[in-house]
Motif scaffolding. Sequence first.
Motif, PDB file in Angstrom:
ATOM      1  N   SER A  63      10.176 -11.385  48.421  1.00  0.00           N
ATOM      2  CA  SER A  63      11.005 -12.209  49.011  1.00  0.00           C
ATOM      3  C   SER A  63      11.743 -11.438  50.109  1.00  0.00           C
ATOM      4  CB  SER A  63      12.531 -12.762  48.021  1.00  0.00           C
ATOM      5  OG  SER A  63      12.912 -11.693  47.332  1.00  0.00           O
ATOM      6  N   CYS A  64      11.793 -10.107  50.037  1.00  0.00           N
ATOM      7  CA  CYS A  64      12.263  -9.177  51.006  1.00  0.00           C
ATOM      8  C   CYS A  64      11.453  -9.364  52.322  1.00  0.00           C
ATOM      9  CB  CYS A  64      12.183  -7.781  50.659  1.00  0.00           C
ATOM     10  SG  CYS A  64      13.234  -6.585  51.717  1.00  0.00           S
ATOM     11  N   VAL A  65      12.031  -9.553  53.510  1.00  0.00           N
ATOM     12  CA  VAL A  65      11.361  -9.491  54.777  1.00  0.00           C
ATOM     13  C   VAL A  65      11.539  -8.206  55.502  1.00  0.00           C
ATOM     14  CG1 VAL A  65      11.132 -12.201  54.797  1.00  0.00           C
ATOM     15  CG2 VAL A  65      13.179 -10.649  56.107  1.00  0.00           C
ATOM     16  N   HIS A  66      12.319  -7.256  54.843  1.00  0.00           N
ATOM     17  CA  HIS A  66      12.397  -5.838  55.260  1.00  0.00           C
ATOM     18  C   HIS A  66      13.224  -5.852  56.859  1.00  0.00           C
ATOM     19  CE1 HIS A  66      10.849  -2.235  53.874  1.00  0.00           C
ATOM     20  NE2 HIS A  66      10.561  -1.705  54.846  1.00  0.00           N
ATOM     21  N   CYS A  67      14.122  -6.859  56.911  1.00  0.00           N
ATOM     22  CA  CYS A  67      15.047  -7.060  58.064  1.00  0.00           C
ATOM     23  C   CYS A  67      15.800  -5.851  58.059  1.00  0.00           C
ATOM     24  CB  CYS A  67      15.369  -8.329  58.197  1.00  0.00           C
ATOM     25  SG  CYS A  67      16.767  -8.616  56.855  1.00  0.00           S
ATOM     26  N   GLY A  68      16.365  -5.251  56.995  1.00  0.00           N
ATOM     27  CA  GLY A  68      17.448  -4.212  57.193  1.00  0.00           C
ATOM     28  C   GLY A  68      18.918  -4.559  57.581  1.00  0.00           C
ATOM     29  N   PHE A  69      19.210  -6.073  57.703  1.00  0.00           N
ATOM     30  CA  PHE A  69      20.672  -6.396  57.731  1.00  0.00           C
ATOM     31  C   PHE A  69      21.366  -5.866  56.524  1.00  0.00           C
ATOM     32  CE2 PHE A  69      19.257 -10.545  59.802  1.00  0.00           C
ATOM     33  CZ  PHE A  69      19.187  -9.962  60.783  1.00  0.00           C
ATOM     34  N   CYS A  70      20.842  -5.518  55.345  1.00  0.00           N
ATOM     35  CA  CYS A  70      21.760  -5.057  54.217  1.00  0.00           C
ATOM     36  C   CYS A  70      21.961  -3.774  54.364  1.00  0.00           C
ATOM     37  CB  CYS A  70      20.779  -5.360  53.015  1.00  0.00           C
ATOM     38  SG  CYS A  70      19.277  -4.479  53.090  1.00  0.00           S
ATOM     39  N   THR A  71      21.457  -2.927  55.147  1.00  0.00           N
ATOM     40  CA  THR A  71      21.468  -1.552  55.221  1.00  0.00           C
ATOM     41  C   THR A  71      22.900  -1.160  55.848  1.00  0.00           C
ATOM     42  OG1 THR A  71      19.074  -1.120  55.492  1.00  0.00           O
ATOM     43  CG2 THR A  71      20.490   0.729  56.044  1.00  0.00           C
ATOM     44  N   THR A 119      24.814  -9.780  51.819  1.00  0.00           N
ATOM     45  CA  THR A 119      24.469  -9.739  53.157  1.00  0.00           C
ATOM     46  C   THR A 119      23.161 -10.193  53.433  1.00  0.00           C
ATOM     47  OG1 THR A 119      25.478  -7.765  53.274  1.00  0.00           O
ATOM     48  CG2 THR A 119      24.463  -7.930  55.214  1.00  0.00           C
ATOM     49  N   CYS A 120      22.487 -10.244  52.388  1.00  0.00           N
ATOM     50  CA  CYS A 120      20.886 -10.696  52.729  1.00  0.00           C
ATOM     51  C   CYS A 120      20.710 -11.900  52.977  1.00  0.00           C
ATOM     52  CB  CYS A 120      20.209 -10.141  51.354  1.00  0.00           C
ATOM     53  SG  CYS A 120      18.551 -10.606  51.708  1.00  0.00           S
ATOM     54  N   PRO A 121      20.059 -12.302  53.902  1.00  0.00           N
ATOM     55  CA  PRO A 121      19.625 -13.728  54.312  1.00  0.00           C
ATOM     56  C   PRO A 121      18.683 -14.407  53.763  1.00  0.00           C
ATOM     57  CG  PRO A 121      19.204 -12.276  56.097  1.00  0.00           C
ATOM     58  CD  PRO A 121      19.419 -11.340  55.156  1.00  0.00           C
TER      59      PRO A 121
END
Length: 408
Positions: free
Chosen positions: A24-32, A84-86
């Motif tokens: 499910s993680c798309v590795h976008c990095g918004f969470c970082t 945060t994760c979309p």
Amino acid sequence: MQTHLSESARHLARAEEAESILRSCVHCGFCTATCPTYQLLGDELDGPRGRIYLIKQVLEGEPVTASTQLHLDRCLTCRNCETTCPSGVKYHDLLDIGRAVVDQQVPRPLGQRLLREGLRAVVPHPALFKALTRTGQVLRPLLPAGLKAKLPARVADPGQRPAPRHTRRVLLLEGCVQPALSPNTNAAAARLLDRLGISVEAVRQAGCCGAVDYHLNAQEQGLQRARHNIDAWWPAIEAGAEALVVTASGCGAFVHEYGHLLEKDPSYAAKAARVSALARDLVEVLRDEPVEQLGLCAEQRLAFHCPCTLQHALKLGGAVEALLVRLGFTLTPVPDGHLCCGSAGTYSLTQPALSRQLRDNRLNALESGKPQVIATANIGCQTHLDGAGRTPVRHWIEIVDAALNQEL
Ligand code: SF4
Ligand code: SF4
């Protein structure tokens, strides 16, 4: 994210769940950007995306090292990243699975083992914890500053709890450390509920919710405590208790997980799901009641520290603040209210330097609006922030109770 679990990972009880979370993680990095440990350390591996990547490597059979363990240990489990994760990545479940695998493969040094075993031997046992706390308070002047900060300078007298007299009944989780560190919290909750026509039923046989063991990677022992509590509460639930009220959001977040964590246990799955569904943070009960009728005369300026478990796990950010405003309190602004104070269960003992830094940053933010007192909703955050010896920190229900009794 593409994932190919190793042969041994495929045999884990939660292999399917881990694979589905990784995918499910798309590795976008918004969470970082919103991760407190990434903000302090600036290392991708000390942020959620990096940790997810490390767990993926572990589950795909790559070598596991002490460095992998350290990056996972530094996670506060604050779940800010989940807010945060979309993509709705269930990071905390993946972390639990990853930590268990890493701990099986990387033995911890003796000092760490002793600390973790020591915490598990003391914290979940209310009578022992209370006895040690009282001894520590007597010896307080002689203790080193670090240990002194863990003990409250003063424990408020809990006063009387009203005897059950109403038809409406709730259960109240007593917890493990709260009866020693802040016995007035549950007493104040019971008094206010009583004024609103709700009686609290005491179930003495229930104990620690299980979070301490579970998050120190003794997951089966944590689940055993959950089963024990379910058995203790069950007769009152069958007799019609309308809710299981929790005044410590850290414990509440874990009780909410009972249903999920015991879903494969045929003897407890249904009961655990029912208990989780009945669990309510105190604010969820009170916000539905006509609290304005209490006629409270609140004159204090409060800053509210919203615990991560309340806002990121239970998704109740803003609920206590709204209730306090309805009751007439003035709330001061708190910048970056989404960030963790560094308490995070036993984190202040296992990662003291990071924890202290987070605490001081949070106190600077909380004090920026010049409040007279800081209110919070979790005993861990309360003790941790109060231990700095700056603005006093109390559970919000104690502040409300004192205002009703005009002790302010
Ligand atoms: S956890 Fe969510 S926000 Fe973070 S990298 Fe994965 S998909 Fe993006
Ligand atoms: S749980 Fe908190 S500390 Fe851990 S990765 Fe997520 S945001 Fe960072």
